[in-house]
Every structure is written in structure tokens, then in C-alpha cells.
Motif scaffolding. Structure first.
Motif, mmCIF file in Angstrom:
data_model
loop_
_atom_site.group_PDB
_atom_site.id
_atom_site.type_symbol
_atom_site.label_atom_id
_atom_site.label_comp_id
_atom_site.label_asym_id
_atom_site.label_seq_id
_atom_site.Cartn_x
_atom_site.Cartn_y
_atom_site.Cartn_z
ATOM 1 N N LEU A 303 0.848 -1.174 -0.054
ATOM 2 C CA LEU A 303 0.079 0.184 -0.001
ATOM 3 C C LEU A 303 0.765 1.297 0.020
ATOM 4 C CD1 LEU A 303 -2.884 -0.733 2.496
ATOM 5 C CD2 LEU A 303 -3.139 -0.513 0.063
ATOM 6 N N GLY A 304 2.070 1.102 0.631
ATOM 7 C CA GLY A 304 2.878 2.449 0.751
ATOM 8 C C GLY A 304 3.482 2.757 -0.699
ATOM 9 N N LEU A 305 3.961 1.748 -1.155
ATOM 10 C CA LEU A 305 4.708 1.993 -2.650
ATOM 11 C C LEU A 305 3.593 2.284 -3.669
ATOM 12 C CD1 LEU A 305 7.628 -0.382 -2.384
ATOM 13 C CD2 LEU A 305 7.782 1.879 -2.160
ATOM 14 N N PHE A 306 2.215 1.700 -3.623
ATOM 15 C CA PHE A 306 1.449 1.713 -4.663
ATOM 16 C C PHE A 306 0.886 3.108 -4.417
ATOM 17 C CE2 PHE A 306 -2.870 1.929 -6.238
ATOM 18 C CZ PHE A 306 -2.746 1.163 -7.565
ATOM 19 N N LEU A 424 14.819 -0.359 2.647
ATOM 20 C CA LEU A 424 14.103 -1.313 1.719
ATOM 21 C C LEU A 424 15.078 -2.213 1.050
ATOM 22 C CD1 LEU A 424 11.522 1.390 0.196
ATOM 23 C CD2 LEU A 424 11.082 -0.741 1.625
ATOM 24 N N LEU A 425 16.263 -1.461 0.646
ATOM 25 C CA LEU A 425 17.363 -2.381 0.028
ATOM 26 C C LEU A 425 17.645 -3.587 0.802
ATOM 27 C CD1 LEU A 425 20.054 0.018 -1.826
ATOM 28 C CD2 LEU A 425 18.717 -1.811 -2.782
ATOM 29 N N LEU A 431 11.801 -3.645 -4.070
ATOM 30 C CA LEU A 431 11.061 -2.690 -3.403
ATOM 31 C C LEU A 431 11.743 -1.313 -3.282
ATOM 32 C CD1 LEU A 431 9.991 -4.258 -0.132
ATOM 33 C CD2 LEU A 431 8.626 -3.989 -2.268
ATOM 34 N N ALA A 432 13.010 -1.272 -3.235
ATOM 35 C CA ALA A 432 13.895 -0.037 -3.209
ATOM 36 C C ALA A 432 13.818 0.319 -4.710
ATOM 37 C CB ALA A 432 15.152 -0.426 -2.941
ATOM 38 N N VAL A 433 13.712 -0.356 -5.753
ATOM 39 C CA VAL A 433 13.830 0.105 -7.252
ATOM 40 C C VAL A 433 12.084 0.742 -7.454
ATOM 41 C CG1 VAL A 433 13.296 -0.662 -9.536
ATOM 42 C CG2 VAL A 433 15.244 -1.479 -8.085
ATOM 43 N N LEU A 437 11.575 4.981 -8.465
ATOM 44 C CA LEU A 437 10.860 5.263 -9.546
ATOM 45 C C LEU A 437 9.552 6.480 -8.940
ATOM 46 C CD1 LEU A 437 9.443 4.937 -12.341
ATOM 47 C CD2 LEU A 437 8.172 2.977 -11.506
ATOM 48 N N GLY A 438 9.318 5.960 -7.617
ATOM 49 C CA GLY A 438 8.541 7.058 -6.954
ATOM 50 C C GLY A 438 9.268 8.259 -6.974
ATOM 51 N N VAL A 439 10.371 8.542 -6.475
ATOM 52 C CA VAL A 439 11.116 9.689 -6.222
ATOM 53 C C VAL A 439 11.368 10.352 -7.589
ATOM 54 C CG1 VAL A 439 13.352 10.387 -5.736
ATOM 55 C CG2 VAL A 439 12.293 8.864 -4.235
#
Length: 528
Positions: A303-306, A424-425, A431-433, A437-439
Motif C-alpha cells: 500500500l505504501g509503494l502503490f 528497503l534494500l 522494493l527499493a527500485v 521510481l516514485g522519487v
């Protein structure tokens, strides 16, 4: 068999100040707000309100200086019996995870009062009184260690926010926005209340004591008595959903764009700058149900990354500055939840750092947006364009805070995002990737909007005649800008302040092994 040393969380440190500073921080703004009722002159009301917020800021810095960074547990603890029949106490305390937020709250309220100095002409006495009352209960949320007391402060934030939005909103649908916000928060409070009651009803303070006076709502005590696995899942999900509504986390975020579009911009700066929901997940949801939190890491991270990607993509399509910042906030809080889901020291420290950054960066961007709206009457892209020519100071400050929001090296945003990415790494490079992408998308929507709104030829006569930042406004922008650079160039004080508490937080999560859970369950069963 791993066990959690009780002194990490449950044993309070000695109070070096000798007076109840946390109670003063909670009560002072509320009493100061009541005092405004006796004032008649509007300028006097503003000056006295600013004096109260300034005194709160000074006392919060005294509180911060009194903390010992090497102590992982609660400090400056204050306890008093409140409702004996339910075993509910007035219990407040602070640790490294929460230490930054009372000063941040006080600073942001000072900035909002200064930013609202001339823009609030209708009922200023009530407006500033509601702001001060909101400040007091917000500090209470960060300091409360009894779950019933915490829930009281949590719900009390609704009252001033409702009236601030409905009475001083700048949009035609401000009353709708106030009702929508209130309904969302009341709905989010239901699972929180159920989770608190489950925790209190399951634990008792005495052997075989069946009465309500044996309930336990004491947060440090609850940490020492983990719930059985099957109950942890229910409690975690209830707490997580309740806090996710306030954060806001996708898909519970729809109230935020509405409130930022219709509500007063000063209050909007507080809503995006003080992420009470994300703090609640970090403070209560995960530590009180550690086994379930590990089992639902996929839910938090997903949910966080989405939400991070969703918020960034929607922000990329916005033509209103306030709406762009609203979805930017949704995106950034998603990254914080992903950092918490990493369940390691880097992720937790990054999450705390980023939560503190929200007050400086996101709150600052909304205050600058308010300055623009006060001059131009709109924040739609169609009404902007070429702002850099008549407003060079505002443009420079907006650019600095915007660069911090996208994680430019040398700013506080870079340090927080780097820590979260490192966390995350360690869990999953994938997850880090996604977070990177969000950044990148965050940089895209900010730079695109900045180019259209601030650069190029002046598009409107109102823009051409707009005055640049006044000394009062420049003071607000410069203080926030200095904090952005100080946090980016000298992050060690914040890292040192949060290190012990973050390590204790992670230790508790990793120590909750199956044998330890069985031992805790046997101990509780024997007490019953």
C-alpha cells in the motif's frame, strides 16, 4: 530464546527538569486559547496568540534539550490516576521517536499564525483560539502513553479542524469539505477504538481480576505483554486501518485533496505537515502487534509503494497547485509507510526523519502557496505563469523547499529518502527500485509545475503587479529554508536523537520469536 529487556521501553528515565513540562506543553495552548476570549482588539489578539505559540516553541526546545539520546525508553514521564474504575491513567512521556514532533508542532503553528496575520479578517479571535487549542491536543497525541488518553486527544483534533475548515475555508464547498473530513475521521476512529478495547479487555492487571478496574491501557505495560498471534492480526489490522485514514494512505486519501482545495491554507499546512496517522502506525500499530506486523509487511509495503506511485502520477496531471501538493503528500506518506515496513533501523530512522521533514517541507510549500493565493486569488495554473519576475524571493524559497521535497542532496529530504531506500534494500532490492521510481516521478511533477507556474513570460496583469514576500512572510520562509539546509548538511543530531529508540523498536520486533511469544502467553495464562 530471544527476550526484550524491559528497560528499553517500560522503565522511565529520571526527570531532569523537576516540573511536568509535557503537561505544560499540552495545557498551555489550550489555556492561552481561553485567554483570547477576554481580548477585543484584533491586533492584540494576533500578538497574544503569537506570544502563546512562541512560548510553546521555547518550552518544547527546553524539553528537547532535557532528553538523553542514549536512553531508549520513555523520558519525562508523568502519571496520575484519571478514571480509577476503568484503570485509565493520565500518562504522558516522550522518547527518541516522538521527541522531534512537539517542537515541530510548535514551530509550524507559529508559522501558520504569522502566515494568517492579515489573511484572516473574519472572527480572528475565534480563529486563533481554535488554532491554539488544536496545537495543545496535537502535542497530546505525540505524548500520550495511555491508549484511552491517546484516543481522547486523537478525537479532540476533529473539533477545531471542523470549524476552521467550515468557517474560514477559501472554497465554495468548504462546509462539504469539513463534513467529509469529519466523517472520514470518525469512521477511522471506530477501528481504533475497537483495537484499544480489545487490548484493554484481553489484559488484566491482577490475577483473576474480572472487574473493569483491572483493564490495562498502559502502553509500556502492553508492550511487555504481547497478544497471542490470532488476536494480534485483528488488532494490527484495526489499528492500521484507523491510522491509514488519518495519514492518509491510499485508498483512504480522498478527503485530503478536498480539504486542501476548500479549507484555509494555514490549516492545510498543518494537515500535510503533521502526519499523525503515520506516527500512529509507527508508535502503536506495529509495536503492539509485532508478529502480525511481520506477517502483514507485504500489506504495508504494498500500500505504501502503490500509494507513492499513485500519488505521484495523479500529481503529475494536476493544474492546481494545492491539489498537486495534496497528491504529493499522499505520495510521500506512502514512502514513509514503506520505510516502516522495512522493520530495520535505517527504515525506522528514515521514516522518523521524513515525518519531521513534512512539517518543514510540505508545510512550508503550503504556506508559500497561501501567500500566492492571498496575492492572486487563485492557485490554478491558468492564473499563474512568470511568477519569478515579480516574485523572486517567493520563487527562490519555493524552489528550495521543492528541491528538498524531491530529495536533492544537501537538503533534509535527501537524508530521509536515502535512509528509507537503504532500509528497503536490505529487505528487497525490488522494493527499493519501486521507491526510486516514485522519487523520479516526484521530481517530474514538481519541476513540470514549477516550470509552467514560475518561469516564462508573465501571463496576467495581476501577476505582474503582485508584491514579493513581506518581512513577516520572508521570516517564515527563511526559517524553514534554514532548517531544510541544516537537516541536509548536519543530520547527525537528529540521527543521534533517534538512534537508541529506533534500535529498541527494531530489537522488540526481532525479539518477538515464537518461543518468546509462547513464554509470554504462558505467563499471561498463569496470571489469569
Amino acid at each position: 530464546m530471544a527476550t526484550v529487556p524491559p528497560n528499553l521501553e517500560s522503565l522511565p528515565a529520571a526527570d531532569p527538569l523537576g516540573f511536568p513540562i509535557l503537561s505544560v506543553l499540552i495545557g498551555l495552548p489550550v489555556l492561552w486559547a481561553l485567554g483570547l476570549a477576554f481580548l477585543r482588539d484584533q491586533r492584540t489578539v494576533r500578538v497574544v496568540a503569537l506570544m502563546g505559540a512562541g512560548l510553546e516553541l521555547l518550552l518544547s526546545l527546553v524539553m528537547l534539550a532535557a532528553l538523553r539520546p542514549d536512553i531508549a525508553g520513555m523520558q519525562l514521564v508523568e502519571r496520575a490516576t484519571w478514571i480509577p474504575s476503568l484503570n485509565v491513567h493520565y500518562l504522558v512521556g516522550i522518547d527518541g521517536i516522538a521527541a522531534l514532533f512537539p517542537p515541530l508542532t510548535a514551530l509550524l503553528f507559529c508559522a501558520v499564525i504569522l502566515a494568517s496575520w492579515t489573511s484572516i479578517q473574519s472572527m480572528p479571535r475565534l480563529y486563533f483560539a481554535l488554532l491554539l487549542a488544536l496545537e495543545g491536543v496535537t502535542v497530546g497525541v505525540f505524548c500520550a502513553l495511555d491508549l484511552v488518553l491517546f484516543f481522547l486527544f486523537w478525537e479532540l483534533t476533529l473539533v477545531p479542524i471542523y470549524f476552521l475548515v467550515s468557517l474560514w475555508g477559501i472554497g465554495p464547498e468548504r462546509r462539504y469539505a469539513a463534513v467529509k473530513y469529519t466523517l472520514f475521521m470518525l469512521a477511522g476512529g471506530i477501528p481504533l477504538l475497537f483495537a484499544i478495547l480489545l487490548l484493554g479487555l484481553y489484559h488484566t492487571s491482577g490475577v483473576g481480576a474480572p472487574g473493569l478496574d483491572a483493564l490495562i491501557f498502559d502502553y509500556p505495560t502492553l508492550l511487555e505483554r504481547p497478544l497471542p498471534t490470532e488476536l494480534q492480526a485483528l488488532v494490527f489490522l484495526l489499528l492500521f486501518v484507523g491510522f491509514a485514514v488519518k495519514a492518509p494512505l491510499f485508498p483512504f486519501h480522498t478527503w485530503l485533496p478536498t480539504v486542501l482545495r476548500e479549507g484555509p491554507i494555514g490549516l492545510s499546512a498543518l494537515l500535510v505537515g503533521l502526519k499523525l496517522g503515520a506516527f500512529g502506525i509507527l508508535r502503536f500499530a506495529v509495536p503492539l502487534a509485532p508478529t502480525a506486523a511481520r506477517e502483514y509487511v507485504w500489506l504495508m509495503a504494498g500500500l505504501g509503494l502503490f500509494g507513492m506511485l499513485y500519488g505521484a502520477l495523479v500529481a503529475l496531471r494536476q493544474s492546481n497547485l494545492r491539489l498537486m501538493l495534496a497528491f504529493s503528500s499522499v505520495s510521500h506518506v506512502g514512502l514513509v509507510i514503506a520505510g516502516i515496513a522495512a522493520l530495520n533501523v535505517q527504515g525506522v530512522q528514515g521514516a522518523v526523519f521524513q515525518l519531521a521533514n513534512f512539517g518543514v517541507i510540505a508545510g512550508g510549500l503550503l504556506l508559500l502557496t497561501g501567500f500566492l493565493h492571498h496575492r492572486l486569488g487563485s492557485t490554478d495554473l491558468a492564473s499563474l505563469g512568470g511568477l519569478a519576475q515579480p516574485l523572486p524571493l517567493l520563487t527562490g524559497c519555493f524552489l528550495l523547499l521543492g528541491m528538498a521535497s524531491i530529495g536533492l542532496p544537501g537538503t533534509n529530504g535527501f537524508v530521509a529518502e536515502l535512509l528509507i531506500l537503504l532500509g528497503l534494500l536490505q529487505v528487497s532490492p525490488g522494493l527499493a527500485v519501486v521507491a526510486v521510481l516514485g522519487v523520479i516521478l516526484g521530481a517530474a511533477y514538481f519541476l513540470s509545475f514549477f516550470r509552467h507556474a514560475f518561469l516564462g513570460p508573465v501571463s496576467d496583469k495581476t501577476v505582474a503587479s503582485a508584491a514579493d514576500l513581506r518581512p513577516r512572510e520572508l521570516l517564515v520562509a527563511c526559517v524553514l529554508g534554514v532548517l531544510v539546509l541544516a537537516g541536509g548538511l548536519f543530520p547527525n543530531p537528529i540521527q543521534n536523537l533517534t538512534a537508541s529508540a529506533a534500535n529498541a523498536w527494531v530489537t522488540r520486533m526481532s525479539a518477538d520469536t515464537a518461543p518468546a511469544r509462547a513464554l509470554a502467553q504462558n505467563q499471561i495464562d498463569s496470571e489469569r
